[in-house]
Design an enzyme around this catalytic site. Structure first.
Site, PDB file in Angstrom:
ATOM      1  N   ASP A  26       1.897  -8.380   2.396  1.00 11.16           N
ATOM      2  CA  ASP A  26       2.856  -7.366   2.828  1.00 11.16           C
ATOM      3  C   ASP A  26       2.365  -6.788   4.150  1.00 11.16           C
ATOM      4  O   ASP A  26       1.444  -7.331   4.777  1.00 11.16           O
ATOM      5  CB  ASP A  26       3.016  -6.277   1.753  1.00 11.16           C
ATOM      6  CG  ASP A  26       1.829  -5.340   1.700  1.00 11.16           C
ATOM      7  OD1 ASP A  26       0.731  -5.717   2.167  1.00 11.16           O
ATOM      8  OD2 ASP A  26       1.995  -4.207   1.200  1.00 11.16           O
ATOM      9  N   LYS A  72       6.456 -14.186  -0.874  1.00  8.24           N
ATOM     10  CA  LYS A  72       5.816 -12.913  -1.225  1.00  8.24           C
ATOM     11  C   LYS A  72       6.324 -12.406  -2.571  1.00  8.24           C
ATOM     12  O   LYS A  72       5.536 -12.044  -3.461  1.00  8.24           O
ATOM     13  CB  LYS A  72       6.083 -11.874  -0.143  1.00  8.24           C
ATOM     14  CG  LYS A  72       5.632 -10.470  -0.526  1.00  8.24           C
ATOM     15  CD  LYS A  72       6.219  -9.425   0.400  1.00  8.24           C
ATOM     16  CE  LYS A  72       6.070  -8.046  -0.185  1.00  8.24           C
ATOM     17  NZ  LYS A  72       6.713  -6.998   0.628  1.00  8.24           N
TER      18      LYS A  72
END
Length: 286
Positions: free
Chosen positions: A148, A129
């Site tokens: 997220d 991420k």
């Protein structure tokens, strides 16, 4: 919309409509983390774990003033960094990751933040991420989809993914979303999650994606009832007439003046003349 079985092509077509609507709704969104260099964005993204972007943006100016480059941060004391980032939560782990990242950048990359996914995820505290955020936001490289909490939740609600973790959901999204849309998809879903598809109170009725959202896990949507269909409120019953002013006056023991509207029941006996009393007695045979 109906939640029946959906073919692969139907899913791709629906995804295309969702992407188009997101672009119309959020045409110019960008990363909310404030930064001026790859180093600043990387550090800010590490701090953003389990923390709002607003809080991170309050902390990073002090951090970058004290440690303007990876070389400076690599020599920092753990407790000093902890004191600066404490309000972002999990500050001990974050401080250790920041210092470890900076040391690896200095030792292995001559103080320059690497620009490949493989090299980035090898740094302490940097996962897919974080690496995708840096590559996509700063370098414009669509290395993957940033998943997220907003992206994970909304992609499942929309019925675009079924996975229970970020890695699985990222693979599912990459399979149905064109690569050139990977970067902006994340930005737009994050903004959508903050403004309309709010975690505990999604605003489904005013959502621009409602027509193509399968609303997985949500109860049946109840549309608002028209005001015209609502039952009328009971009206208060008014008395047939207001209490007589005569009665109020009598209650106070004040003699009434003679009036044409006065009745036998409301006119005091004292106001009658002797002549009228005599006539009344004659009619009664007295």
């Amino acid at each position: 919309m109906a939640k029946g079985r959906e073919s692969k092509q139907a899913l791709i077509d629906r995804t295309g409509r969702i992407l188009a609507q997101l672009e119309r709704t959020y045409p110019d969104v960008e990363c909310a983390l404030e930064h001026t260099s790859p180093y600043e964005l990387l550090a800010a993204t590490i701090l953003s774990a389990q923390c709002t972007d607003e809080r991170v943006n309050m902390v990073t100016p002090g951090l970058f003033k004290a440690y303007p480059t990876p070389a400076h941060l690599a020599k920092a004391r753990q407790e000093d960094v902890e004191a600066i980032v404490k309000s972002t939560g999990f500050f001990r782990n974050k401080a250790a990751n920041l210092i470890g990242m900076a040391q690896a950048v200095v030792e292995k990359h001559h103080g320059e933040i690497p620009q490949t996914l493989e090299e980035l995820v090898a740094l302490p505290g940097v996962g897919r991420k974080t690496a995708n955020v840096l590559l996509g936001t700063f370098h414009g490289v669509p290395s993957g989809v940033v998943v997220d909490t907003h992206v994970q939740r909304i992609s499942r609600l929309l019925g675009l993914a079924k996975g229970n973790n970020a890695e699985t959901i990222e693979r599912e999204l990459m399979a149905i979303v064109p690569q050139q849309e990977w970067i902006m998809l994340s930005h737009r879903l994050i903004h959508h999650g903050r403004q309309i598809c709010i975690a505990r109170r999604p605003q489904c009725i005013r959502c621009p994606l409602l027509a193509d959202c399968r609303r997985v896990g949500l109860p049946e949507l109840e549309m608002p009832t028209s005001v015209l269909d609502a039952p009328a409120e009971p009206q208060q019953t008014r008395p047939s007439q207001k209490p007589s002013r005569v009665k109020k006056t009598m209650a106070k023991g004040i003699p009434l003046k003679s009036t044409r509207k006065a009745t036998a029941t409301t006119t005091p006996l004292a106001s009658k003349s002797k002549k009228n009393i005599a006539k009344t007695q004659n009619r009664n045979g007295r």
